[in-house]
Design an enzyme around this catalytic site. Structure first.
Site, PDB file in Angstrom:
ATOM      1  N   LYS A   1      26.539  43.223 -73.264  1.00 16.54           N
ATOM      2  CA  LYS A   1      26.109  44.626 -73.145  1.00 16.54           C
ATOM      3  C   LYS A   1      27.142  45.442 -72.366  1.00 16.54           C
ATOM      4  O   LYS A   1      27.461  46.570 -72.745  1.00 16.54           O
ATOM      5  CB  LYS A   1      24.736  44.726 -72.473  1.00 16.54           C
ATOM      6  CG  LYS A   1      23.626  44.091 -73.268  1.00 16.54           C
ATOM      7  CD  LYS A   1      23.508  44.728 -74.635  1.00 16.54           C
ATOM      8  CE  LYS A   1      22.392  44.111 -75.430  1.00 16.54           C
ATOM      9  NZ  LYS A   1      22.295  44.663 -76.773  1.00 16.54           N
TER      10      LYS A   1
ATOM     11  N   TYR B   1      24.291  37.485 -72.307  1.00 19.00           N
ATOM     12  CA  TYR B   1      23.697  38.698 -72.883  1.00 19.00           C
ATOM     13  C   TYR B   1      24.127  39.925 -72.086  1.00 19.00           C
ATOM     14  O   TYR B   1      24.564  40.930 -72.648  1.00 19.00           O
ATOM     15  CB  TYR B   1      22.175  38.562 -72.893  1.00 19.00           C
ATOM     16  CG  TYR B   1      21.458  39.749 -73.491  1.00 19.00           C
ATOM     17  CD1 TYR B   1      21.353  39.892 -74.869  1.00 19.00           C
ATOM     18  CD2 TYR B   1      20.866  40.719 -72.671  1.00 19.00           C
ATOM     19  CE1 TYR B   1      20.688  40.970 -75.416  1.00 19.00           C
ATOM     20  CE2 TYR B   1      20.204  41.799 -73.216  1.00 19.00           C
ATOM     21  CZ  TYR B   1      20.111  41.923 -74.592  1.00 19.00           C
ATOM     22  OH  TYR B   1      19.456  42.997 -75.134  1.00 19.00           O
TER      23      TYR B   1
END
Length: 105
Positions: free
Chosen positions: A13, A9
């Site tokens: 980003k 994750y």
């Protein structure tokens, strides 16, 4: 809503920010602006469900936000509208963090 085990994750980003910056350089001469909106914990149905499942964890998260509350969807939308306006015409290649001060903790 724990961040443990979420390296994938975090990598995605960071990838979005890198893409935003590179696209800004590549397309600036064409008059195209790129920015990335980076929301914090926003009061959405997904977050509400997580809060129902683990109220203690939600209280801990909210206590860690300097604004001491969740963000509202309209606060993210207002940021996007501003970025699309001429008022933000000189803002290019930026990650715009809308998180109630969470990142600066």
């Amino acid at each position: 809503m724990s961040a443990n085990g979420s390296a994938h994750y975090a990598a995605s980003k960071h990838g979005v920010i890198g893409l935003t910056r590179r696209a800004t350089v590549d397309y600036a001469d064409d008059g195209i602006r790129f920015n990335a909106v980076c929301p914090g914990v926003i009061d959405t149905p997904m977050v509400q469900q997580a809060g129902e499942d683990n109220a203690e964890e939600m209280d801990r998260i909210t206590a860690g936000i300097p604004a001491r509350r969740l963000g509202e969807p309209d606060e993210i939308a207002d940021t996007v509208v501003w970025l699309c306006s001429e008022d933000a015409s000189y803002v290019m290649g930026q990650p715009i963090i809308v998180d109630g001060g969470l990142l600066v903790q």
